[in-house]
Design an enzyme around this catalytic site. Structure first.
Site, PDB file in Angstrom:
ATOM      1  N   GLY A  29     -23.277 -42.638 -41.464  1.00  0.00           N
ATOM      2  CA  GLY A  29     -22.415 -43.600 -40.667  1.00  0.00           C
ATOM      3  C   GLY A  29     -22.903 -45.006 -40.741  1.00  0.00           C
ATOM      4  O   GLY A  29     -22.042 -45.845 -40.985  1.00  0.00           O
TER       5      GLY A  29
ATOM      6  N   TYR B 248     -23.507 -24.426 -38.849  1.00  0.00           N
ATOM      7  CA  TYR B 248     -23.408 -25.754 -39.343  1.00  0.00           C
ATOM      8  C   TYR B 248     -22.465 -25.533 -40.751  1.00  0.00           C
ATOM      9  O   TYR B 248     -21.401 -26.070 -40.545  1.00  0.00           O
ATOM     10  CB  TYR B 248     -24.615 -26.439 -39.909  1.00  0.00           C
ATOM     11  CG  TYR B 248     -24.299 -27.490 -40.413  1.00  0.00           C
ATOM     12  CD1 TYR B 248     -24.308 -28.629 -40.011  1.00  0.00           C
ATOM     13  CD2 TYR B 248     -24.467 -27.720 -42.113  1.00  0.00           C
ATOM     14  CE1 TYR B 248     -24.068 -30.019 -40.902  1.00  0.00           C
ATOM     15  CE2 TYR B 248     -24.128 -28.848 -42.804  1.00  0.00           C
ATOM     16  CZ  TYR B 248     -24.100 -30.017 -42.031  1.00  0.00           C
ATOM     17  OH  TYR B 248     -23.927 -31.015 -42.727  1.00  0.00           O
TER      18      TYR B 248
ATOM     19  N   THR C 219     -17.533 -42.527 -36.100  1.00  0.00           N
ATOM     20  CA  THR C 219     -18.464 -41.804 -35.244  1.00  0.00           C
ATOM     21  C   THR C 219     -19.613 -41.575 -35.850  1.00  0.00           C
ATOM     22  O   THR C 219     -19.857 -41.339 -37.056  1.00  0.00           O
ATOM     23  CB  THR C 219     -17.667 -40.575 -34.858  1.00  0.00           C
ATOM     24  OG1 THR C 219     -17.554 -39.581 -35.850  1.00  0.00           O
ATOM     25  CG2 THR C 219     -16.213 -40.695 -34.491  1.00  0.00           C
ATOM     26  N   GLY C 220     -20.706 -41.529 -35.263  1.00  0.00           N
ATOM     27  CA  GLY C 220     -22.050 -41.454 -35.619  1.00  0.00           C
ATOM     28  C   GLY C 220     -22.451 -42.424 -36.344  1.00  0.00           C
ATOM     29  O   GLY C 220     -23.173 -42.277 -37.784  1.00  0.00           O
ATOM     30  N   ALA C 221     -22.039 -43.709 -35.968  1.00  0.00           N
ATOM     31  CA  ALA C 221     -22.056 -44.664 -36.954  1.00  0.00           C
ATOM     32  C   ALA C 221     -23.894 -45.533 -36.655  1.00  0.00           C
ATOM     33  O   ALA C 221     -23.957 -46.551 -37.300  1.00  0.00           O
ATOM     34  CB  ALA C 221     -21.232 -45.801 -36.574  1.00  0.00           C
ATOM     35  N   SER C 222     -24.619 -44.978 -35.907  1.00  0.00           N
ATOM     36  CA  SER C 222     -25.955 -45.660 -35.737  1.00  0.00           C
ATOM     37  C   SER C 222     -26.805 -45.318 -36.665  1.00  0.00           C
ATOM     38  O   SER C 222     -28.137 -45.928 -36.468  1.00  0.00           O
ATOM     39  CB  SER C 222     -26.383 -45.385 -34.106  1.00  0.00           C
ATOM     40  OG  SER C 222     -26.430 -44.052 -33.830  1.00  0.00           O
ATOM     41  N   SER C 223     -26.874 -44.366 -37.395  1.00  0.00           N
ATOM     42  CA  SER C 223     -27.966 -43.736 -38.352  1.00  0.00           C
ATOM     43  C   SER C 223     -27.446 -43.052 -39.377  1.00  0.00           C
ATOM     44  O   SER C 223     -25.999 -42.760 -39.326  1.00  0.00           O
ATOM     45  CB  SER C 223     -28.916 -43.188 -37.758  1.00  0.00           C
ATOM     46  OG  SER C 223     -28.252 -41.757 -37.033  1.00  0.00           O
ATOM     47  N   GLY C 224     -28.116 -42.564 -40.353  1.00  0.00           N
ATOM     48  CA  GLY C 224     -27.677 -41.844 -41.506  1.00  0.00           C
ATOM     49  C   GLY C 224     -26.643 -42.391 -42.401  1.00  0.00           C
ATOM     50  O   GLY C 224     -26.122 -43.621 -42.777  1.00  0.00           O
TER      51      GLY C 224
END
Length: 305
Positions: free
Chosen positions: A15, A193, A8-13
């Site tokens: 991930g 957070y 999950t969250g694989a499009s940047s950073g």
């Protein structure tokens, strides 16, 4: 049998860096990019396939801050796959982070200055809001949405003959002092957070207690202190430019300054190679970088309460 990895969250950073590194480790993987923005995910998929043409990379749309989106994604995944071998629960938010200058200047002249910069303890506050589901956005995105995803995917994850792994992106910033059982969503505080990351650590322990007998194991990881889309807005760009030489020097005294998403994935990739049955459920695995730029993994044991 081909291993299937969901990120999950694989499009940047972290991930995105993780997907790149996993395919460098094993091009025979099937990596599924679970992202909110399908356009970005498809661009990442194309780039990954350009670098690894023999790999299998797919996309599933999911917004972990929306329960219906999570349920739809899980239904689609159950139609596509018979099992998931690894699920990296990496998507997360830190909305509108504000630097606490009072805490910063106080910490600069204390014995805990290295610890303060390594963990950002007490330095950052965030402005949270309520989602369409009636939950605090940070809690739902970082914790609850992923929990629902796991429960919906149980048929793909629980196989006693061959274990599956859940690997959560937690943080050194996960502080017990910011988490309260009477307010698990941190609706009345200013550090949602940190609270959400501590909730992840607790949830991972509970998942192990309940699912280990069914072949599902959970671990938590901290990627370290990095400059990513999540953190770069905390300070103006020129301030980051001025701070970077100092941060590089601090790496000789504190290993938490991984600085880049690639370095930050060290512990996540290390866990990919481990037998989950041998891992301690009360251990957090930390990505670390030496002052000379070498990456390694260290551990931190903790007690839930």
């Amino acid at each position: 049998m081909q291993k299937v990895v969901l990120v999950t969250g694989a499009s940047s950073g972290v991930g995105l860096a993780l997907c790149k590194r996993l395919l460098e480790e094993d091009e025979e993987l099937h990596v599924c990019l679970a992202c909110r923005n399908v356009g970005k995910a498809e661009a990442v998929r194309a780039a990954l396939l350009a670098s690894h043409p023999t790999a299998e990379v797919s996309v599933v749309q999911v917004d972990v801050s929306n329960v219906q989106s999570v349920i739809r994604a899980a239904r689609e995944l159950k139609q596509r796959f018979q099992r998931l071998d690894y699920v990296y629960l990496n998507a997360g938010i830190m909305p509108n982070p504000q630097l606490n200058f009072r805490a910063l200047f106080s910490g600069l002249f204390s014995r805990k200055v290295i610890h303060m910069f390594s963990t950002a303890e007490g330095l950052l506050t965030q402005e949270d809001k309520v989602t369409a589901d009636g939950l605090q956005e940070v809690f739902e995105t970082n914790v609850f949405g992923h929990f629902i995803l796991i429960r919906e995917l149980e048929p793909l994850l629980c196989h006693s003959d061959s274990p599956s792994q859940l690997i959560w992106t937690s943080s050194r910033n996960a502080r017990k002092s910011n988490f309260h059982l009477e307010d698990i969503q941190h609706s009345s505080g200013q550090e949602p957070y940190s609270s959400s990351k501590y909730a992840i650590d607790l949830l991972s322990v509970a998942l192990n207690r309940n699912f280990n007998p069914r072949g599902l194991y959970s671990s938590v990881v901290c990627p370290g202190t990095m400059v990513t889309n999540m953190t770069c807005g905390i300070l103006p760009p020129f301030v980051w430019t001025l701070l970077m030489p100092i941060i590089w020097l601090l790496r000789f005294f504190a290993n938490a300054f991984t600085l880049t998403p690639y370095n930050g994935t060290e512990a996540l990739v290390w866990l990919f190679h481990q037998q989950p049955e041998s891992l301690n459920p009360l251990t957090k695995y930390l990505s670390a970088t030496t002052g000379f730029g070498s990456n390694y993994v260290t551990t931190q044991k903790w007690a839930p309460f």
